[in-house]
Design an enzyme around this catalytic site. Structure first.
Site, PDB file in Angstrom:
ATOM      1  N   LEU C 209      12.047  -8.003  -8.891  1.00  0.00           N
ATOM      2  CA  LEU C 209      11.130  -8.290  -7.780  1.00  0.00           C
ATOM      3  C   LEU C 209      11.614  -7.699  -6.460  1.00  0.00           C
ATOM      4  O   LEU C 209      11.022  -7.913  -5.416  1.00  0.00           O
ATOM      5  CB  LEU C 209      10.901  -9.789  -7.574  1.00  0.00           C
ATOM      6  CG  LEU C 209      10.355 -10.593  -8.743  1.00  0.00           C
ATOM      7  CD1 LEU C 209      10.074 -12.020  -8.296  1.00  0.00           C
ATOM      8  CD2 LEU C 209       9.104  -9.985  -9.323  1.00  0.00           C
ATOM      9  N   ASN C 241       8.608  -4.206  -5.132  1.00  0.00           N
ATOM     10  CA  ASN C 241       9.233  -5.250  -4.320  1.00  0.00           C
ATOM     11  C   ASN C 241       8.200  -6.314  -3.992  1.00  0.00           C
ATOM     12  O   ASN C 241       7.264  -6.058  -3.259  1.00  0.00           O
ATOM     13  CB  ASN C 241       9.789  -4.610  -3.035  1.00  0.00           C
ATOM     14  CG  ASN C 241      10.427  -5.622  -2.109  1.00  0.00           C
ATOM     15  OD1 ASN C 241      10.768  -6.722  -2.530  1.00  0.00           O
ATOM     16  ND2 ASN C 241      10.584  -5.252  -0.862  1.00  0.00           N
ATOM     17  N   CYS C 242       8.376  -7.478  -4.580  1.00  0.00           N
ATOM     18  CA  CYS C 242       7.354  -8.515  -4.432  1.00  0.00           C
ATOM     19  C   CYS C 242       7.799  -9.640  -3.522  1.00  0.00           C
ATOM     20  O   CYS C 242       7.096 -10.634  -3.388  1.00  0.00           O
ATOM     21  CB  CYS C 242       7.027  -9.133  -5.783  1.00  0.00           C
ATOM     22  SG  CYS C 242       6.565  -7.922  -6.987  1.00  0.00           S
ATOM     23  N   VAL C 243       8.987  -9.574  -2.964  1.00  0.00           N
ATOM     24  CA  VAL C 243       9.500 -10.713  -2.223  1.00  0.00           C
ATOM     25  C   VAL C 243       9.645 -10.367  -0.751  1.00  0.00           C
ATOM     26  O   VAL C 243       9.919  -9.228  -0.401  1.00  0.00           O
ATOM     27  CB  VAL C 243      10.859 -11.178  -2.782  1.00  0.00           C
ATOM     28  CG1 VAL C 243      11.153 -12.598  -2.352  1.00  0.00           C
ATOM     29  CG2 VAL C 243      10.874 -11.087  -4.288  1.00  0.00           C
TER      30      VAL C 243
END
Lengths: 342, 126, 428
Positions: C209, C241-243
């Site tokens: 993530l 990148n999910c955070v």
């Protein structure tokens, strides 16, 4: 809107007396007193000092809880729109008191505070978050500039309905408070423009000044401790019995030079002195170093130690002390120093 | 290998072969790491790894290396001290605005997984 | 490498029988689009919805935003190494549907985050509220590992953007911009009297993530390397990148990297923009040292006089940012840093987890801890219940009247560290 203002000043500016009256507890008077008269006159329709709180500097610093409780009571009763404190110039204990009042008013009662002092007054460093502080000169001789500057800031505060602009435009010292805003140009454009200025050697303003650095690069380790002469220096206030040099309990203006055999008590006003007074070795470890000396771990313990009080003492003063102390130590052949703080 | 992992993440404790110092809180992880650094251990992974902010993510795993030479010489890595001290400060800051709540178990497992994968990404490169 | 970027301006999106663009209106066949992107057997259900500027719509939790683009001429394909083949991109002609975003959402982990409000106060904080968004919500089997779900969701977004982008292939662009990246000897010879400027582009690379891909390669495994700005415009860098919604670089922002764009503005006048060095933000200190040393080496090999360094993320990457800055400045290469801040809700804490006095030129995209109260929306696309466990949200953040109070770090792109937005912070 005319602001209702409460003004906090010390015994000296409250026209009660000098050091001999520094012990007085808070006294409440109607209307302005001392510097408050000038401020009040300057404010015109913008506001009025309705009450003045006068408190001794020693009383505030040594009985902070009581002093604050008494002042809080007044503020709760009067419910002012604004609290003024000072100007305190470079008077350390007065500055700390102004800061303490600011913390109380701003943090606990949500009343905005305007103060004024010299940038090196420890009250600024400690409490700058809580008040808009005008920069003054380092002595009361600067009163003539301080009062109109305070008036100007108060008027601006009224005009802008409490939403003061940035420190530079309003004339107060930075509060260390980061505030968001939208700008006309996006960040990347600002970055490229800053880059152009930087490569051309033009003046530019960083948007995030890095925190202040006062780091000392560590020196190389001592290779031969067994042949090294070691001295002790402390900001923990260990002095001979009776504090013969009158090193102040806070905002020290001097340091003392004493024999290690003369340790008696602490002059420090910023921590509970009971244990240091019982055994000063707890702050200045002469006993342990004597042991190390006899075991041959260190070459020699210097027979003189240097002591001041770190409590609210200005960085500039500390630097002066340190330079003098270092020179003397070098002349005495000392090769290493252990600094103890509290 | 002379690596140790300081962690409060149960998933890490049961999933890796390295020696593990298991802590019960995030604070303990931070302080134990600091203490190891002062004892001469080398800090291998950054204590603020991951974009989920500390405290919000209750888990943290940090890798250190036991270097006998350094430990014997009590060599202190100032950069590592600086990093862990700033990290501790940041944890304090994030704690201030965090209201403790019970996460559902599935969320806890997700946090554990994220922390574990961050750790693995570090272990993969040593 | 010369790239013509043709822009087709879109001011409305609607569903219809076929995919086409007419007079600035993009029509999408919903069923066909679903069919195009659903081939992965791990997908259980997939839905597409539209969200337009001014709509009373909240999209949550957003994973990525992608601009539809298509390769019209020149080698390779959009998103090389991911969807396209291994050809090098950045040459020829590319068309972009401007004003459109493909937004992916999904419940990958329980604490997910990322808000786009299409109207109200939250809309001011996200650049994506001004786009006509085609939102893809994709669900997978509950037992699927988070890493696999993330991959499925990521690929669905790229596929949707590529499929929609194809609609722009035959169109006459409203505007064409030309970007050129010359071989270094030529580039130097062209402006021998100007200072040489570069861009150090830090990519988030900490793990699940938290990844970024370059030509499909996980960037935590690369040594810093050179990339042509035009390759970036063709999707050579994509986000996994999910955070940290506020300061992650969505694929949309990579494609439209504003620092690259703005560096071109004064190229040949104020300086000679030589190119881009990409580097990573790994979790080990050894990787940080190596990567920052390598960045300096590349900058010296190029003879750069100054660089802009952009960061992605908080904490761990602060260390990379500061290392890059200090080491470059030590070599006499001037730096400007772009970052954002975590100064606490009261703005009183130290903003970064690292610092150096050498960083004397910093641009900030604002304090991500500032809170904002967002009104309830008529429609929520995604999963509103996550507001409570969202990064920057906190207990009670989903208020009874439907409003939510969050730190702006929960809003996609709010404090983008490439300087994509206009938010900033100053000392008061």
């Amino acid at each position: 809107m005319a602001l209702r203002i409460v003004h906090y000043i010390n015994q000296f500016f409250g026209q009660i007396g000098g050091e001999e009256k520094a012990h007085i507890s808070p006294q409440i008077e109607d209307g302005p007193i001392g510097p408050g008269n000038g401020i009040n006159a300057g404010l015109g329709d913008s506001g009025e000092i309705v009450k003045t709180i006068i408190c001794g500097d020693d009383y505030f610093n040594e009985n902070a809880e009581d002093a604050k409780a008494e002042i809080k009571e007044v503020l709760e009763e009067v419910e002012p729109d604004l609290v003024l404190a000072g100007p305190a110039f470079n008077a350390g204990r007065y500055g700390m008191a102004c800061g303490g009042v600011a913390e109380l008013a701003c943090d606990e009662l949500d009343i905005p505070v305007i103060s004024a002092m010299y940038p090196e007054n420890p009250g600024y460093e400690m409490y700058r978050n809580y008040a808009y502080m005008i920069e003054t000169s380092n002595s009361a001789a600067g009163m003539r500039e301080a009062i109109p500057n305070m008036v100007k800031l108060i008027k601006s505060y009224v005009k802008k309905d409490g939403k003061l602009g940035r420190p530079q435009e309003e004339g107060y010292m930075p509060r260390g408070l980061r505030k968001n805003m939208f700008t006309e140009k996006r960040g990347s454009t600002r970055a490229v423009e800053m880059l152009i200025k930087k490569i051309n050697g033009e003046v530019f303003e960083t948007e995030y000044p890095m925190p202040n650095f006062d780091r000392v690069a560590p020196v190389d380790p001592i290779e031969d401790l067994a042949n090294t002469k070691v001295a002790l220096v402390t900001s923990g206030g260990i002095v001979p019995d009776g504090n013969p040099d009158r090193v102040e309990s806070s905002s020290a203006s001097k340091y003392g030079e004493y024999k290690i055999t003369e340790m008696g008590e602490t002059a420090h006003g910023g921590y509970d002195p009971v244990y240091a007074n019982q055994d000063p070795n707890r702050v200045l470890p002469v006993d342990v170093l004597k042991d190390l000396e006899s075991e041959g771990v260190i070459g020699e313990l210097h027979e003189i130690y240097y002591s001041t009080v770190g409590n609210g003492t200005a960085v500039a003063s500390s630097k002066v002390f340190a330079q003098e102390i270092a020179e003397t130590l070098i002349n005495d052949g000392v090769q290493a120093v252990i600094l103890t703080s509290t | 290998m002379d690596y140790i992992v300081v962690t409060n993440n149960p998933l890490v404790q049961k999933s890796i072969d390295l020696s593990v110092e298991y802590c019960s809180t995030l604070d303990e992880v931070m302080f134990m790491t600091r203490d190891f650094i002062h004892l001469g251990y080398e800090l291998i992974t950054h204590p603020l790894s991951g974009s989920v902010k500390p405290v919000q993510c209750p888990y943290k795993s940090i890798v250190l290396k036991k270097d006998q030479n350094n430990i014997k010489r009590k060599m202190l890595d100032y950069q590592a001290v600086k990093i862990i001290e700033s990290a501790i400060k940041k944890v304090e800051q994030f704690k201030k605005n965090h209201i403790f709540r019970e996460y559902p178990k599935s969320v806890l497992i997700d946090y554990q997984t994220i922390d574990f994968t961050l750790l693995k990404s570090g272990l993969d490169s040593i | 490498m010369k790239l013509e970027l043709g822009k087709i301006l879109i001011d409305d999106v609607k569903f219809g029988d076929k995919i086409e663009v007419n007079d600035g209106v993009l029509t999408v066949n919903k069923d066909k689009l679903i069919e195009e992107v659903s081939e992965d057997s791990r997908i259980e259900s997939l839905d597409i919805e539209l969200a337009k500027p001014g709509d009373s719509v909240r999209i949550i939790p957003v994973k990525d935003v992608i601009e539809p683009r298509v390769k019209v001429d020149g080698p390779g394909d959009i998103f090389p190494g991911v969807l396209g083949g291994e050809e090098i991109v950045g040459l020829g002609r590319t068309h972009a549907l401007k004003g459109v975003g493909v937004v992916t959402t999904g419940e990958i982990v329980g604490f997910q985050e990322g808000i786009i409000d299409m109207s109200g106060p939250g809309a001011d904080y996200t650049p994506f509220s001004s786009l006509n968004n085609i939102v893809v919500t994709c669900e997978v089997d509950n037992d699927l590992a988070q890493s696999e779900y993330e991959e499925v969701s990521r690929m669905v977004g790229f596929k949707a953007a590529k499929y929609i982008g194809e609609a722009a292939k035959e169109l006459e662009p409203d505007e064409v911009e030309i970007f050129e990246h010359k071989p270094f000897p030529e580039a130097i010879a062209e402006y021998p009297n100007l200072l040489k400027v570069g861009y150090v582009y830090m990519l988030q690379t900490q793990g699940l993530l938290h990844d970024t891909y370059v030509y499909g390669v996980d960037a935590k495994q690369i040594l810093p390397t050179l990339i042509s700005p035009t390759e970036v415009m063709d999707g050579a860098i994509v986000s996994g990148n999910c955070v940290s919604a506020c300061d992650k670089n969505t694929t949309y922002v990579h494609l439209n990297n504003p620092i690259i764009k703005d560096l071109y503005e004064h190229h040949g006048e104020e300086y000679n923009f030589m190119g881009v060095i990409i580097t990573n933000e790994n979790v080990t200190l050894a990787d940080k040292e190596r990567s920052s040393n390598y960045v300096v080496k590349l900058a010296e090999q190029l003879g750069l006089d100054a660089v802009i360094i952009s960061q992605e993320g908080f904490g761990n990457p602060d260390a990379d940012l500061i290392m890059n800055c200090a080491k470059l400045e030590d070599k006499g290469i001037k730096t400007v840093l772009t970052t954002d801040e975590y100064a606490g809700r009261d703005g009183l804490s130290q903003s970064l987890a690292d610092a150096t006095p050498k960083a004397d030129a910093v641009v900030t995209a604002g304090n991500a801890n500032q809170t904002v109260t967002l009104p309830s929306m008529e429609k929520v696309i995604g999963h509103q219940k996550f507001a409570d466990v969202i990064a920057g949200g906190f207990d009670g953040s989903l208020n009874e009247d439907g409003t939510i109070t969050v730190e702006i770090q929960a809003i996609i792109g709010a404090t983008n560290e490439l300087g994509f937005g206009n938010l900033t912070a100053r000392e008061y």
